[in-house]
Design an enzyme around this catalytic site. Structure first.
Site, short mmCIF file in Angstrom:
data_model
loop_
_atom_site.label_atom_id
_atom_site.label_comp_id
_atom_site.label_asym_id
_atom_site.label_seq_id
_atom_site.Cartn_x
_atom_site.Cartn_y
_atom_site.Cartn_z
N ARG A 13 30.72 44.70 48.49
CA ARG A 13 31.22 44.75 47.11
C ARG A 13 30.29 45.58 46.22
NH1 ARG A 13 31.00 38.32 46.82
NH2 ARG A 13 31.50 38.70 49.01
N LYS A 42 22.07 37.80 59.18
CA LYS A 42 23.16 37.13 59.90
C LYS A 42 22.62 36.48 61.17
CE LYS A 42 26.88 40.33 58.57
NZ LYS A 42 27.78 39.34 57.92
N1 BES Z 1 30.82 42.70 56.69
C1 BES Z 1 30.82 41.35 56.29
C2 BES Z 1 32.19 40.70 56.35
C3 BES Z 1 32.77 40.47 57.71
C4 BES Z 1 32.63 39.24 58.34
C5 BES Z 1 33.52 41.45 58.34
C6 BES Z 1 33.19 39.03 59.57
C7 BES Z 1 34.08 41.23 59.58
C8 BES Z 1 33.92 40.02 60.19
C9 BES Z 1 30.34 41.24 54.84
O1 BES Z 1 29.42 42.18 54.42
C10 BES Z 1 29.69 39.91 54.69
O2 BES Z 1 28.67 39.70 55.29
N2 BES Z 1 30.29 39.03 53.89
C11 BES Z 1 29.78 37.73 53.68
C12 BES Z 1 29.82 37.44 52.19
C13 BES Z 1 29.10 36.19 51.80
C14 BES Z 1 27.60 36.36 51.98
C15 BES Z 1 29.42 35.88 50.36
C16 BES Z 1 30.63 36.72 54.44
O3 BES Z 1 31.86 36.91 54.49
O4 BES Z 1 30.08 35.81 55.02
MN MN Z 2 27.43 41.61 54.81
#
Ligand code: BES
Ligand code: MN
Ligand code: ZN
Length: 510
Positions: A356, A282
């Site tokens: 997931r 990230k």
């Molecule tokens: N934990 C994150 C989702 C999240 C994002 C929670 C912002 C709280 C605030 C999750 O594991 C994630 O990184 N999801 C990705 C999925 C994508 C790579 C398909 C996302 O939402 O960007």
């Molecule tokens: Mn994630």
């Protein structure tokens, strides 16, 4: 670390306002409120109520608080907090819960330890509901997010709270206790979600979960990395591979004596104790927030504990897979294929779509342990935040009657949520050339494709997925919600368990 919360002693009272021996009396004030049922207040305030209204300071605007002295007659309480309640016609239990939070926080800001609160007459909120939500709110106010601050004034807590309900009803004491417990366990979940990643790696999260669960007599089992490997949970192990910290899987069981027959509520929570994104790392901005990526797991553990504490007569099993998501020489890579415990294979496209994966193995295990009705709770997708914002959780699932059961439970709980589609049409987005499916489906409908991924592991049981990515953490403080973890999901799951006599009788075959 300091204790982040306390449970106040909450009792019912029938005394008139002037006889309440307390530090602060909280009174909801409606728009155009003539306060006819609290006629002594204006005199006790030395006419300040009238003057404040003339100055335009007392409008009843929701959650505005005005504190004034009541030392001008023989009232025993020295001050009141008049908290705006909006229009009497639109008044709901959720307003009353939030007013209780505002009143409780107002007391704590002033370092007052004894609080009383009234329910006003002439609203459509039933008396038992009023008692419950007022107790919830006063408990929720007794939370402090600055657990690691060593400077400044010592914390101040509400020690005792008295609640006065307009209109008699049996079982008000039960409602009050239910509300207090719901507030207490929401606060437990907030404290866990607030914990920094270094303080709450999977091993510690599991121990903390066991501590909370043991205290209410739940059966708790912690599966370590060997046990997880024996169960062939390749998705959970895949996510855990990049971390120095071993994964854990917590299993809680509630098996009360006279349970509703034929149903087992299976609760599964995402327990990523820190989400860096892994190899698909990230950006640095706001990554610190990813310490709360176990909020769903915390909600499940704390809801189960409240369910046990309240002796709710429905069998439940809770599963929380716990791991960090880290990059590293041993981490899972894009293009890798993982095999889940149920045998389905997954091509990893983006290692940041890890929630997931751990839920997939978790849901399978809930089925193995006999769950008949599934609910999972997870901070799953940024896409859900884009779709519904930060006040409303996304609900996904099947059949729609079960989704509606969860939605109504969330409404009673004051956790807003709203249904989203899980049409098969979106499944094409998860097609893999090499495996059964991929773990991401692109930007379009990102929250929905995430739900469709999870659905692959539910074995066609009634199932609801609650995406709390937007609701688990409050970035903007509100009068009734300080910045930080919200505890979303705890009260929804308990309300759902309390509703088991109704939903267990439904025919939920899809
Ligand atoms: N934990 C994150 C989702 C999240 C994002 C929670 C912002 C709280 C605030 C999750 O594991 C994630 O990184 N999801 C990705 C999925 C994508 C790579 C398909 C996302 O939402 O960007
Ligand atoms: Mn994630
Ligand atoms: Zn995550």
């Amino acid at each position: 670390m300091h204790t982040a919360h306390r449970s106040p002693a909450i009792t019912l009272t029938a005394r008139p306002s002037g006889d309440l021996q307390t530090d602060l009396l909280v009174i909801p004030i409606f728009a155009d409120d003539d306060l006819a049922d609290e006629a002594g207040l204006d005199r006790a305030s030395g006419g300040e109520v009238t003057r404040a209204r003339e100055r335009g300071e007392l409008t009843g605007k929701p959650f505005d608080a005005l504190v004034m002295a009541t030392s001008f007659s023989d009232w025993k309480t020295p001050r009141v907090a008049l908290v705006g309640a909006g229009s009497r016609k639109e008044f709901t239990a959720d307003h009353l819960r939030r007013i209780a939070i505002v009143g409780g926080l107002t007391a704590r800001q002033r370092r007052l330890t004894r609080v009383a609160m009234l329910d006003r007459i002439g609203t459509s909120v039933a008396t038992a509901v009023a008692a419950q939500v007022m107790a919830e709110g006063l408990s929720l106010a007794n939370f402090d997010g600055a657990a690691y601050r060593t400077s400044g004034q010592p914390r101040s807590w509400i020690e005792t709270a008295e609640v006065r309900i307009s209109g008699a009803s049996a079982r008000l004491n039960d409602a009050l206790e239910r509300g207090r417990v719901l507030g207490e366990y929401s606060n437990h979940a907030r404290a866990l979600a607030n914990e920094p990643g270094n303080e709450l790696p999977p091993r510690v999260f599991a121990e903390r979960a066991a501590g909370i669960a043991d205290a209410v007599g739940l059966t708790c089992e912690i599966l370590d990395e060997q046990r997880i490997a024996q169960l062939k949970m390749g998705l959970l192990l895949g996510v855990a591979r990049g971390s120095q910290e071993p994964p854990r899987l917590v299993v809680l069981r509630h098996d009360p004596p006279s349970a509703v027959p034929g149903v087992v509520l299976g609760l599964v929570g995402k327990g990523i104790t820190f989400d860096t994104g892994g190899i698909s790392i990230k950006p640095a901005d706001n990554m610190d927030r990813m310490k709360d990526d176990m909020s769903g797991g915390a909600a499940v553990i704390c809801a189960m504990s409240a369910i046990a504490r309240l002796k709710v007569p429905v069998r439940c099993v809770a599963i929380v897979p716990m791991t960090e998501n880290m990059p590293g020489g041993t981490a899972v890579k894009p293009g890798d294929v993982l095999t889940s415990a149920c045998g389905k294979t997954v091509e990893i496209i983006n290692t940041d779509a890890e929630g997931r994966l751990v839920l997939g193995d978790g849901l399978w295990y809930a089925r193995e342990l006999g769950a008949t009705h599934l609910v999972d709770v997870a901070t799953l997708t940024g896409a859900c935040v884009v779709a519904l914002g930060k006040t409303t959780s996304g609900l996904f699932g099947t059949p729609s009657a079960w989704v509606e059961d969860v939605r109504r439970a969330s409404e009673r709980a004051g956790d807003r949520s709203w249904p989203m589609p899980v049409f098969d049409d979106y499944k094409d987005q998860l097609k893999s050339e090499i495996a059964d499916f991929t773990n991401t489906g692109g930007r379009a409908g990102g929250a929905i494709t995430a739900a469709l991924f999870i659905k692959e592991f539910t074995g066609d049981l009634p199932w609801v997925h609650m995406d709390i990515a937007g609701t688990a953490w409050a970035e903007e403080p509100k009068p009734y919600q300080p910045k930080g973890a919200t505890g979303v999901g705890v009260r929804t799951l308990v309300e759902l368990a309390l509703d088991a006599p109704a939903w267990s009788a439904q025919n939920l075959k899809s």
